[in-house]
Design a protein around this motif. Structure first.
Motif, PDB file in Angstrom:
ATOM      1  N   TYR A 147       0.838  -1.199   0.000  1.00 32.37           N
ATOM      2  CA  TYR A 147       0.000   0.000   0.000  1.00 32.37           C
ATOM      3  C   TYR A 147       0.874   1.250   0.000  1.00 32.37           C
ATOM      4  N   GLY A 217     -11.380  -1.724   2.293  1.00 31.03           N
ATOM      5  CA  GLY A 217     -11.196  -3.165   2.416  1.00 31.03           C
ATOM      6  C   GLY A 217     -12.097  -3.794   3.449  1.00 31.03           C
ATOM      7  N   GLU A 252     -10.674 -11.992   0.884  1.00 33.06           N
ATOM      8  CA  GLU A 252     -11.327 -11.308  -0.229  1.00 33.06           C
ATOM      9  C   GLU A 252     -10.400 -10.270  -0.850  1.00 33.06           C
ATOM     10  N   ALA A 253      -9.665  -9.554  -0.011  1.00 35.66           N
ATOM     11  CA  ALA A 253      -8.723  -8.557  -0.525  1.00 35.66           C
ATOM     12  C   ALA A 253      -7.636  -9.230  -1.360  1.00 35.66           C
ATOM     13  N   THR A 256      -8.901 -10.232  -4.865  1.00 37.01           N
ATOM     14  CA  THR A 256      -8.923  -9.062  -5.752  1.00 37.01           C
ATOM     15  C   THR A 256      -7.519  -8.689  -6.197  1.00 37.01           C
ATOM     16  N   GLU A 257      -6.584  -8.686  -5.251  1.00 34.85           N
ATOM     17  CA  GLU A 257      -5.200  -8.312  -5.549  1.00 34.85           C
ATOM     18  C   GLU A 257      -4.572  -9.265  -6.559  1.00 34.85           C
TER      19      GLU A 257
END
Length: 282
Positions: A147, A217, A252-253, A256-257
């Motif tokens: 990030y 998120g 879930e993050a 997506t990543e």
């Protein structure tokens, strides 16, 4: 909290605060032996008073590789060997890549990566000889993603991940299991207790994006005390995982990543093929 079938000897770095303090209490509460380190050994006095000869407090700055080796040797001489290593010592720089001073970046790597590397290397001869052992590397969710405003901190965790991934394959033949723990959000005061980075207004947007990303998120702070039970369950597992998330919302993050990474590589696969060249050409 379940009792271990046999008592174990642990070596835990960063035991005086945050998650490490909860883990030290839980390890000793179930009757195991613990060698625990802190930069100020006085912070471990309460544990010493309550647990006597099952507890070995050690003053240690993990940046000093010779001191790390000495601390491991002291634990092995006191308890006869180390069954479980938990590399937990660390701090977290919050700042854009340009904001972080070079000395701060080197110190961050020395603590989070080289400190863990030194302790890992120090326990391996004994574990290989006994053909058994557990090495738990406290990485971060930031060891799997990156990030804005956390690049230097997360670089240390990515390095720890790569080293530990290779290590797991190298030592499996000796009955040694390696697990990377990926905590998400816990109110441990880690950032507040870490060195501060002078903020440049040019990167206000990066810090804002970091906060917005956490909110988007859907991550919610977990209970630091609950991680102790999870830690003990990991060590009791006959076949522990290579990686495990501590906290919810990460799966879930990551879906997506990783989907985004694959999509980007596929979109630019023509460049990969261009770089490959044609068969037979040199």
């Amino acid at each position: 909290m379940s009792k271990a079938v046999t008592s174990r000897t642990w070596f835990l770095t960063g035991a005086s605060r945050g998650l490490g303090a909860h883990w030290a209490e839980a390890i000793l509460a179930r009757g195991d032996r613990l060698a625990a380190t802190a930069r100020d050994k006085a912070a471990l006095t309460s544990l010493s008073e309550r647990h006597g000869d099952r507890f070995l407090p050690l003053q240690l700055d993990v940046r000093d590789s010779a001191a790390v080796r000495d601390a491991v040797r002291s634990a092995e001489e006191t308890f006869g060997g180390i069954d479980v290593l938990v590399n937990n010592a660390g701090h977290m720089l919050v700042g854009a890549v340009e904001e972080v001073e070079e000395e701060q970046a080197r110190t961050q790597m020395d603590v989070n990566y080289f400190g863990a590397l030194s302790a890992t290397r120090a326990v391996l001869p004994g574990m290989r000889e006994r053909r058994a052992g557990r090495i738990l590397q406290v990485s971060s969710f930031g060891g799997l993603v990156a990030y804005p405003a956390l690049g230097i901190y997360q670089a240390t965790k990515w390095a720890l991940e790569a080293m530990s991934d290779s290590l797991a394959a190298e030592v499996a033949a000796y009955g040694i299991h390696v697990t990377m723990i990926e905590p998400l959000m816990y109110p441990t005061g880690l950032a507040a207790a870490s060195p501060q980075v002078p903020q440049d207004p040019a990167y206000t947007h990066a810090r804002q994006a970091l906060c917005a990303g956490a909110e988007a998120g859907g991550f919610t702070p977990g209970d630091p005390a609950a991680t102790a039970e999870a830690l003990l369950a990991l060590v009791d597992a006959p076949e522990p995982p290579l990686r495990v998330l501590f906290g919810t919302g990460g799966l879930e993050a990551l879906r997506t990543e990783y989907a985004g990474r694959l999509a980007g590589l596929e979109r630019w696969d023509h460049i990969a093929r261009l770089a490959q060249g044609k068969p037979g050409r040199s």
